[in-house]
Design an enzyme around this catalytic site. Structure first.
Site, PDB file in Angstrom:
ATOM      1  N   ASP A   1      31.210  39.441  36.289  1.00 29.82           N
ATOM      2  CA  ASP A   1      32.063  39.916  37.377  1.00 29.82           C
ATOM      3  C   ASP A   1      32.273  41.428  37.245  1.00 29.82           C
ATOM      4  O   ASP A   1      32.799  41.891  36.227  1.00 29.82           O
ATOM      5  CB  ASP A   1      33.428  39.235  37.313  1.00 29.82           C
ATOM      6  CG  ASP A   1      33.343  37.716  37.235  1.00 29.82           C
ATOM      7  OD1 ASP A   1      32.257  37.189  36.951  1.00 29.82           O
ATOM      8  OD2 ASP A   1      34.378  37.067  37.440  1.00 29.82           O
TER       9      ASP A   1
ATOM     10  N   HIS B   1      33.634  43.173  40.132  1.00 25.03           N
ATOM     11  CA  HIS B   1      34.823  43.344  40.963  1.00 25.03           C
ATOM     12  C   HIS B   1      35.010  44.770  41.470  1.00 25.03           C
ATOM     13  O   HIS B   1      36.051  45.397  41.249  1.00 25.03           O
ATOM     14  CB  HIS B   1      36.064  42.894  40.194  1.00 25.03           C
ATOM     15  CG  HIS B   1      36.228  41.402  40.139  1.00 25.03           C
ATOM     16  ND1 HIS B   1      36.308  40.619  41.276  1.00 25.03           N
ATOM     17  CD2 HIS B   1      36.318  40.544  39.078  1.00 25.03           C
ATOM     18  CE1 HIS B   1      36.460  39.354  40.919  1.00 25.03           C
ATOM     19  NE2 HIS B   1      36.450  39.278  39.602  1.00 25.03           N
TER      20      HIS B   1
ATOM     21  N   ASN C   1      33.199  32.959  43.658  1.00 26.57           N
ATOM     22  CA  ASN C   1      34.340  32.522  44.455  1.00 26.57           C
ATOM     23  C   ASN C   1      34.984  33.665  45.239  1.00 26.57           C
ATOM     24  O   ASN C   1      35.528  33.450  46.324  1.00 26.57           O
ATOM     25  CB  ASN C   1      35.380  31.825  43.575  1.00 26.57           C
ATOM     26  CG  ASN C   1      35.847  32.657  42.404  1.00 26.57           C
ATOM     27  OD1 ASN C   1      35.036  33.143  41.606  1.00 26.57           O
ATOM     28  ND2 ASN C   1      37.148  32.826  42.262  1.00 26.57           N
ATOM     29  N   HIS C   2      34.896  34.894  44.738  1.00 34.94           N
ATOM     30  CA  HIS C   2      35.499  35.997  45.489  1.00 34.94           C
ATOM     31  C   HIS C   2      34.653  36.391  46.693  1.00 34.94           C
ATOM     32  O   HIS C   2      35.198  36.928  47.669  1.00 34.94           O
ATOM     33  CB  HIS C   2      35.765  37.182  44.565  1.00 34.94           C
ATOM     34  CG  HIS C   2      36.994  36.982  43.733  1.00 34.94           C
ATOM     35  ND1 HIS C   2      38.230  37.454  44.101  1.00 34.94           N
ATOM     36  CD2 HIS C   2      37.169  36.304  42.567  1.00 34.94           C
ATOM     37  CE1 HIS C   2      39.125  37.094  43.191  1.00 34.94           C
ATOM     38  NE2 HIS C   2      38.508  36.401  42.246  1.00 34.94           N
TER      39      HIS C   2
ATOM     40  N   HIS D   1      27.970  30.875  39.194  1.00 35.49           N
ATOM     41  CA  HIS D   1      29.173  31.638  38.879  1.00 35.49           C
ATOM     42  C   HIS D   1      30.183  30.811  38.102  1.00 35.49           C
ATOM     43  O   HIS D   1      30.791  31.286  37.140  1.00 35.49           O
ATOM     44  CB  HIS D   1      29.821  32.163  40.164  1.00 35.49           C
ATOM     45  CG  HIS D   1      31.060  32.956  39.903  1.00 35.49           C
ATOM     46  ND1 HIS D   1      31.034  34.225  39.380  1.00 35.49           N
ATOM     47  CD2 HIS D   1      32.388  32.651  40.051  1.00 35.49           C
ATOM     48  CE1 HIS D   1      32.264  34.680  39.228  1.00 35.49           C
ATOM     49  NE2 HIS D   1      33.106  33.737  39.640  1.00 35.49           N
TER      50      HIS D   1
END
Length: 256
Positions: A57, A59, A132-133, A204
């Site tokens: 991740d 982000h 999921n994001h 993921h």
């Protein structure tokens, strides 16, 4: 996905990430249309690739993403300080969650797509998965988006001046980009949710027997159809893929 906080990064890694922040910011300052078009399907990956690296991740932290790729030995700068693929025939798999919590989400996507084009020319690949994001944002759930992330979306949508600083305009711009059928959603639709390379499976969250029974290719196709905003034979839009992102036992959310 975000688990317990890990140990603090080594000083050298922190310094490298800090040093890359200035040049990294240039990736997120351009309108979307001339710099990022929907990613066309990539050629098949080799069944047993040469060097294989994974990146978790990121982000929206473009500086740390660049630092990770430099540490992996697949990225360097040219004389113009532009990123250059140095991994030869290596394969890099980014495990999803490029979105949320950081200010340069689109910048990360642009960087990884550019490196993939360079890598494919050298016999390698850079593959992003959907996490999921990604699904949260395509659903219109922006609870983890930073103010910088909203500003980046407004800039990518071509907003300038007072319009770019309007919170309402930033929200509308992000909805237009990330909703099913929007430019970023279509871009994410080209990412697999599950990737198989040789004897290794990448996802993921995690796979359960029900996912395998349903079919991994079918699951990937369902996610892609939803993100693209495809229409079903009855005229309805393709629904979110429940097994991929619907609950705690889905591929993107599973922690088992």
């Amino acid at each position: 996905m975000r688990g317990p906080e890990g140990p603090t990064s080594p000083p050298a890694a922190r310094a490298r990430a800090t040093a890359t922040t200035t040049r990294a910011s240039s990736f997120s300052t351009h309108p979307l249309s001339p710099t990022l078009s929907p990613h066309s399907p990539s050629p098949p990956l080799p069944s047993l690739p040469p060097p294989l690296s994974t990146v978790g991740d990121v982000h929206g932290d473009l500086g740390k993403c660049i630092a990770a790729l430099e540490i992996a030995g697949v990225l360097a700068e040219d004389e113009r300080r532009s990123p250059v693929w140095t991994g030869g025939d290596a394969t890099v798999v980014q495990l999803g969650d490029v979105l949320d919590r950081g200010d340069n989400e689109i910048g990360v996507i642009m960087l990884l797509r550019d490196l993939d084009r360079q890598a494919r020319a050298a016999g390698g690949a850079v593959v992003m998965l959907n996490g999921n994001h990604e699904s949260l944002n395509v659903c219109g759930d922006f609870r983890y988006v930073t103010p910088g992330g909203f500003r980046e979306a407004a800039a990518a949508a071509g907003l300038r001046g007072d319009r770019a600083s309007s919170l309402d305009a930033q929200l509308r711009a992000r909805l237009a980009l990330y909703s099913p059928g929007g430019p970023i959603a279509r871009e994410l639709a080209s990412n697999p949710t599950v990737l198989v390379i040789g004897a290794t499976v990448f996802a993921h969250g995690g796979l359960l027997p029900a996912h395998v029974t349903y079919g991994l290719a079918r699951l990937n196709a369902d996610v892609a159809a939803w993100m693209r905003g495809d229409r079903l034979p009855d005229g309805a839009h393709a629904p979110p893929a429940f097994l991929a992102m619907g609950d705690a036992s889905s591929v993107m959310w599973n922690r088992a």
